[in-house]
Motif scaffolding. Sequence first.
Motif, PDB file in Angstrom:
ATOM      1  N   ALA A  54      29.420  47.638  33.277  1.00  0.00           N
ATOM      2  CA  ALA A  54      30.289  48.178  34.316  1.00  0.00           C
ATOM      3  C   ALA A  54      31.444  47.240  34.636  1.00  0.00           C
ATOM      4  O   ALA A  54      32.510  47.681  35.056  1.00  0.00           O
ATOM      5  N   LEU A  55      31.235  45.958  34.427  1.00  0.00           N
ATOM      6  CA  LEU A  55      32.235  44.959  34.816  1.00  0.00           C
ATOM      7  C   LEU A  55      33.624  45.295  34.297  1.00  0.00           C
ATOM      8  O   LEU A  55      34.621  45.195  35.002  1.00  0.00           O
ATOM      9  N   LEU A  56      33.682  45.699  33.044  1.00  0.00           N
ATOM     10  CA  LEU A  56      34.974  45.989  32.434  1.00  0.00           C
ATOM     11  C   LEU A  56      35.639  47.182  33.126  1.00  0.00           C
ATOM     12  O   LEU A  56      36.856  47.205  33.310  1.00  0.00           O
ATOM     13  N   GLY A  57      34.802  48.155  33.518  1.00  0.00           N
ATOM     14  CA  GLY A  57      35.315  49.328  34.222  1.00  0.00           C
ATOM     15  C   GLY A  57      35.867  48.975  35.604  1.00  0.00           C
ATOM     16  O   GLY A  57      36.562  49.773  36.219  1.00  0.00           O
ATOM     17  N   ASP A  58      35.559  47.764  36.085  1.00  0.00           N
ATOM     18  CA  ASP A  58      36.069  47.327  37.386  1.00  0.00           C
ATOM     19  C   ASP A  58      37.486  46.762  37.292  1.00  0.00           C
ATOM     20  O   ASP A  58      38.127  46.500  38.310  1.00  0.00           O
TER      21      ASP A  58
ATOM     22  N   GLY B 157      34.436  39.563  47.191  1.00  0.00           N
ATOM     23  CA  GLY B 157      34.259  38.405  46.303  1.00  0.00           C
ATOM     24  C   GLY B 157      34.238  38.821  44.839  1.00  0.00           C
ATOM     25  O   GLY B 157      34.891  38.210  43.982  1.00  0.00           O
ATOM     26  N   HIS B 158      33.501  39.876  44.549  1.00  0.00           N
ATOM     27  CA  HIS B 158      33.408  40.388  43.177  1.00  0.00           C
ATOM     28  C   HIS B 158      34.785  40.845  42.688  1.00  0.00           C
ATOM     29  O   HIS B 158      35.219  40.522  41.581  1.00  0.00           O
ATOM     30  N   GLU B 159      35.494  41.583  43.542  1.00  0.00           N
ATOM     31  CA  GLU B 159      36.823  42.084  43.146  1.00  0.00           C
ATOM     32  C   GLU B 159      37.800  40.944  42.882  1.00  0.00           C
ATOM     33  O   GLU B 159      38.657  41.030  41.994  1.00  0.00           O
ATOM     34  N   LEU B 160      37.650  39.877  43.635  1.00  0.00           N
ATOM     35  CA  LEU B 160      38.530  38.722  43.469  1.00  0.00           C
ATOM     36  C   LEU B 160      38.322  38.073  42.094  1.00  0.00           C
ATOM     37  O   LEU B 160      39.280  37.752  41.380  1.00  0.00           O
ATOM     38  N   VAL B 161      37.061  37.918  41.729  1.00  0.00           N
ATOM     39  CA  VAL B 161      36.757  37.322  40.418  1.00  0.00           C
ATOM     40  C   VAL B 161      37.277  38.229  39.303  1.00  0.00           C
ATOM     41  O   VAL B 161      37.927  37.774  38.356  1.00  0.00           O
ATOM     42  N   VAL B 162      37.012  39.528  39.438  1.00  0.00           N
ATOM     43  CA  VAL B 162      37.453  40.478  38.404  1.00  0.00           C
ATOM     44  C   VAL B 162      38.981  40.487  38.295  1.00  0.00           C
ATOM     45  O   VAL B 162      39.535  40.571  37.196  1.00  0.00           O
ATOM     46  N   MET B 163      39.668  40.349  39.432  1.00  0.00           N
ATOM     47  CA  MET B 163      41.138  40.361  39.393  1.00  0.00           C
ATOM     48  C   MET B 163      41.669  39.129  38.644  1.00  0.00           C
ATOM     49  O   MET B 163      42.638  39.228  37.887  1.00  0.00           O
ATOM     50  N   CYS B 164      41.011  37.992  38.824  1.00  0.00           N
ATOM     51  CA  CYS B 164      41.415  36.796  38.059  1.00  0.00           C
ATOM     52  C   CYS B 164      41.242  37.066  36.564  1.00  0.00           C
ATOM     53  O   CYS B 164      42.131  36.753  35.758  1.00  0.00           O
TER      54      CYS B 164
END
Length: 398
Positions: free
Chosen positions: A78-82, A225-232
């Motif tokens: 799912a991570l990639l889909g984020d 927090g999760h969205e922040l990491v994914v945005m990086c």
Amino acid sequence: VTAAADGPGLLDPFDPAFYANMHERLRRVRECQPVYYIEPLQTWCTTTYADSELVFRDARFVKRGWTQMVVNAFGGEALLGDFLFFKDPPEHTRLRKLVRKTFRPDTIDRLAKTAADTVDRLIDELRQAGRGDVVTDFAWRIPVPVIGSLFGVPERDYGMIADWGRDLFLATDMTRPDRLPAGKLALADMYAYFSTHVERSRTRGDDGFIARLATTSVDGDCLSGHELVVMCLQLLIGGYDTTANQIASGVYLLLSHPDQLRRLRNDKSLLGNAVEEILRCEPAAPFVGREASTDVELGDTTIRTGELIGPLVAAANRDPARFQAPESFDLTEPRPAHLAFGIGSRFCLGERLARLDLTAAIARLFGAGVELTPEGPDPPWRPSLLFRGLESLPVSVA
Ligand code: HEM
């Protein structure tokens, strides 16, 4: 040449021979069947500028189907889909607003010195070695130090991040399923690394980019927090291989058009045109995917609900209905805007940074008083319709 005679076989992304004369093939596709079904990829593509702009801008075309395909290919990861790149509204709109508030033009412009220093160091290394590969020794080594400095990542980690970034990026290429295992591993490693780094940046209380992104809010809403990491990860991955390929393709275009290179060297004011002409002629993202969320008529063709379709930017950027003498790489021809960064609500978020890196690379490499001479036969293009780039470009340096 008629559509019936060779239309169906003109565009096979799985045939390595396609890439050697890709632009000639795409010209014929545009002439035969401007809205073309790429059978091996089971997707439609648009090859004119007008249709491509429409597909980019029209909200009836969504990401969904491509996101599903990539997520499935990653084993339901799912991570990639984020990633912002794979989201549809309303999540897309929300995330994009939040990141744009911090990833701003002035923030990006401050990276110019890092880009210049990085490029100069690599040119010195090439000069000392007397030869090198423009792809691996130059182009690939520019984007990570630039975005890494924005993120406040320690320099000693650049190499590791670059390796992860490459593995992940290459694995999102639908034409190369063999690269998935390495990509999955890289994604997990990168997520873990950036989780720690983001946490450290936040608790240190500095005012760096990551700390600012963490506290950015729009109408009281901010990134989790999760969205922040994914945005990086998104900013790093979105801008790594694309920018690196674009730089290497640009060097190649100039080396293989010595008359244009001479003009550029004699007239520095052509630099901006050179950058745009490089982006137009060899866009690093030659095909961008969408799904039709409802039946849509494009000329004589009906794209059915649920079918995949995408602008074939590499073809649209050479549409004679928009560009004079579209097949020529010409720094003095006045050109209207191209589609290398897309257009509309998903217009490339890193366009300013990509142009900054590309400008630094071209200006300094060809202004440094070094002479690059390509070694060997024509360099090979990577066999991918999604990412246009050279496998290697060996040169001698004097
Ligand atoms: C020459 C280099 C680059 C090229 C050719 C390129 C091309 C593109 C294109 C065509 C799109 C539109 C995708 C769509 O419509 O679905 C896009 C989106 C995007 N790009 Fe770039 N890009 C480049 C560099 C960068 C850089 C340096 C970054 C980040 C620092 C970046 C981050 C993104 C992101 C996050 C999106 C998704 C935007 C959205 O969906 O709203 N790109 N890029």
